[in-house]
Design a protein around this motif. Structure first.
Motif, short mmCIF file in Angstrom:
data_model
loop_
_atom_site.label_atom_id
_atom_site.label_comp_id
_atom_site.label_asym_id
_atom_site.label_seq_id
_atom_site.Cartn_x
_atom_site.Cartn_y
_atom_site.Cartn_z
N LEU B 110 30.60 41.69 42.62
CA LEU B 110 31.29 42.83 43.24
C LEU B 110 32.54 42.33 43.96
O LEU B 110 33.62 42.90 43.82
CB LEU B 110 30.36 43.55 44.22
CG LEU B 110 30.91 44.79 44.93
CD1 LEU B 110 29.76 45.72 45.36
CD2 LEU B 110 31.73 44.48 46.16
N ALA B 111 32.37 41.26 44.72
CA ALA B 111 33.51 40.71 45.47
C ALA B 111 34.61 40.23 44.52
O ALA B 111 35.79 40.52 44.71
CB ALA B 111 33.04 39.56 46.36
N LEU B 112 34.22 39.49 43.46
CA LEU B 112 35.22 38.95 42.55
C LEU B 112 35.92 40.05 41.77
O LEU B 112 37.14 40.05 41.63
CB LEU B 112 34.55 37.94 41.60
CG LEU B 112 35.45 37.26 40.57
CD1 LEU B 112 36.70 36.67 41.23
CD2 LEU B 112 34.69 36.18 39.82
N HIS B 113 35.16 41.01 41.26
CA HIS B 113 35.78 42.13 40.53
C HIS B 113 36.73 42.91 41.42
O HIS B 113 37.80 43.34 40.98
CB HIS B 113 34.70 43.07 39.99
CG HIS B 113 34.17 42.66 38.66
ND1 HIS B 113 32.86 42.31 38.46
CD2 HIS B 113 34.77 42.51 37.46
CE1 HIS B 113 32.68 41.98 37.20
NE2 HIS B 113 33.83 42.09 36.57
N SER B 114 36.34 43.11 42.66
CA SER B 114 37.21 43.84 43.59
C SER B 114 38.52 43.07 43.81
O SER B 114 39.60 43.65 43.86
CB SER B 114 36.49 44.04 44.94
OG SER B 114 35.28 44.73 44.74
N TRP B 115 38.39 41.76 43.97
CA TRP B 115 39.58 40.92 44.18
C TRP B 115 40.48 40.93 42.96
O TRP B 115 41.70 41.03 43.07
CB TRP B 115 39.12 39.49 44.51
CG TRP B 115 40.10 38.68 45.26
CD1 TRP B 115 40.77 37.58 44.82
CD2 TRP B 115 40.53 38.87 46.60
NE1 TRP B 115 41.60 37.09 45.79
CE2 TRP B 115 41.46 37.87 46.90
CE3 TRP B 115 40.22 39.81 47.58
CZ2 TRP B 115 42.08 37.76 48.15
CZ3 TRP B 115 40.84 39.70 48.81
CH2 TRP B 115 41.75 38.70 49.08
N LEU B 116 39.88 40.86 41.76
CA LEU B 116 40.65 40.92 40.53
C LEU B 116 41.38 42.27 40.42
O LEU B 116 42.54 42.32 40.02
CB LEU B 116 39.74 40.74 39.31
CG LEU B 116 39.12 39.36 39.10
CD1 LEU B 116 38.17 39.38 37.91
CD2 LEU B 116 40.18 38.31 38.86
N SER B 117 40.68 43.35 40.79
CA SER B 117 41.31 44.67 40.70
C SER B 117 42.47 44.78 41.69
O SER B 117 43.49 45.39 41.39
CB SER B 117 40.29 45.78 40.95
OG SER B 117 39.99 45.89 42.32
N LEU B 118 42.30 44.16 42.87
CA LEU B 118 43.39 44.18 43.86
C LEU B 118 44.66 43.56 43.27
O LEU B 118 45.74 44.16 43.34
CB LEU B 118 42.96 43.41 45.11
CG LEU B 118 44.01 43.28 46.22
CD1 LEU B 118 44.21 44.61 46.93
CD2 LEU B 118 43.59 42.21 47.23
N TYR B 119 44.51 42.39 42.68
CA TYR B 119 45.69 41.70 42.13
C TYR B 119 46.20 42.39 40.87
O TYR B 119 47.41 42.43 40.63
CB TYR B 119 45.37 40.23 41.86
CG TYR B 119 45.53 39.40 43.10
CD1 TYR B 119 44.45 39.17 43.95
CD2 TYR B 119 46.77 38.88 43.46
CE1 TYR B 119 44.60 38.44 45.10
CE2 TYR B 119 46.93 38.14 44.62
CZ TYR B 119 45.84 37.93 45.45
OH TYR B 119 46.00 37.22 46.60
N ALA B 120 45.31 42.95 40.05
CA ALA B 120 45.75 43.64 38.84
C ALA B 120 46.56 44.89 39.22
O ALA B 120 47.64 45.13 38.66
CB ALA B 120 44.54 44.04 38.00
N PHE B 121 46.07 45.67 40.17
CA PHE B 121 46.79 46.86 40.57
C PHE B 121 48.07 46.53 41.34
O PHE B 121 49.08 47.22 41.22
CB PHE B 121 45.90 47.78 41.41
CG PHE B 121 45.01 48.66 40.58
CD1 PHE B 121 43.70 48.33 40.33
CD2 PHE B 121 45.51 49.83 40.01
CE1 PHE B 121 42.89 49.12 39.54
CE2 PHE B 121 44.71 50.63 39.23
CZ PHE B 121 43.40 50.28 39.00
N TRP B 122 48.03 45.47 42.12
CA TRP B 122 49.22 45.07 42.88
C TRP B 122 50.33 44.65 41.92
O TRP B 122 51.46 45.15 42.02
CB TRP B 122 48.87 43.93 43.84
CG TRP B 122 49.99 43.57 44.77
CD1 TRP B 122 50.80 44.42 45.45
CD2 TRP B 122 50.39 42.25 45.14
NE1 TRP B 122 51.68 43.73 46.22
CE2 TRP B 122 51.46 42.38 46.06
CE3 TRP B 122 49.95 40.98 44.79
CZ2 TRP B 122 52.10 41.29 46.63
CZ3 TRP B 122 50.59 39.89 45.36
CH2 TRP B 122 51.65 40.05 46.26
#
Lengths: 71, 137
Positions: B110-122
């Motif tokens: 959950l933490a890693l996917h959330s972090w990946l989504s943060l950078y992907a959307f950014w």
């Protein structure tokens, strides 16, 4: 009274050509931004800060309201 | 292309690659250990740091439009990050609500996917805003 849908326009491109056909790069260097910012400004894709707006006006020896307008 | 746009493209591709790795690894190895997730987390952070260095992007070299776009993209990404956490959390709840605990590797995922989504959307938002123009506020 200003309506929210009114757009701020500028005549930077016209002023650039009138100022001895200044290039976008030259203008960018004068006001210390990138050429892409000048492109975005001329295309109406970016609204400058007050600081940048004043610097741009000073390059052309004009007032801010002579460079920018609300349509 | 500006260094910031290069950085955004590299970051977006890197995020997508890690998403794909996270999809494939459990299928290949019939599961994923918590330590593997932590390792991937560290590798991802290192990857985007290296890619940023290679792109030549430096905050001090950015002008006001660059910083405005970067900030607006971060605001968009923060909301997307929150949405990812919420959806992922709800899914974990639905899967594990009959049990007293959630497996640790899934919490870390959950933490890693959330972090990946943060950078992907950014990074995606940065590219979109350079194309469309910064948001007028």
């Amino acid at each position: 009274m200003f309506k929210p849908e009114q757009k701020i326009t500028n005549n930077i491109r016209k002023l650039r050509f009138e100022a001895g056909e200044m290039t976008q790069e030259q203008l960018a260097q004068k006001v210390e931004v990138t050429r892409q910012t000048i492109i975005a400004l001329e295309a109406g894709k970016y609204l400058p800060s007050l600081y940048l707006a004043i610097r741009l006006a000073r390059v052309f020896g004009l007032k801010v309201e002579d460079v920018f307008n609300i349509d | 292309m500006l260094a910031q746009q290069k950085e955004a493209i590299y970051t977006l591709i890197c995020s997508i690659c890690y998403f794909i790795v996270l999809l494939i690894l459990p299928l290949v190895f019939k599961g994923i250990a918590a330590e593997s997730v932590l390792l991937l987390f560290a590798l991802f952070i290192s990857s985007i740091w290296i890619l940023r260095k290679r792109s030549g992007s430096r905050f001090q070299a950015m002008d006001e439009m660059d910083k405005t776009i970067r900030l607006q993209a971060a605001i968009i990404a923060t909301h997307a990050f929150g949405l990812t956490v919420a959806i992922y959390g709800i899914v974990l709840y639905l899967i594990h609500r009959g049990y007293p605990f959630v497996p640790i590797h899934q919490v870390l995922l959950l933490a890693l996917h959330s972090w990946l989504s943060l950078y992907a959307f950014w990074s995606g938002s940065i590219l979109y805003l350079y194309r469309r123009g910064a948001l007028s506020v």
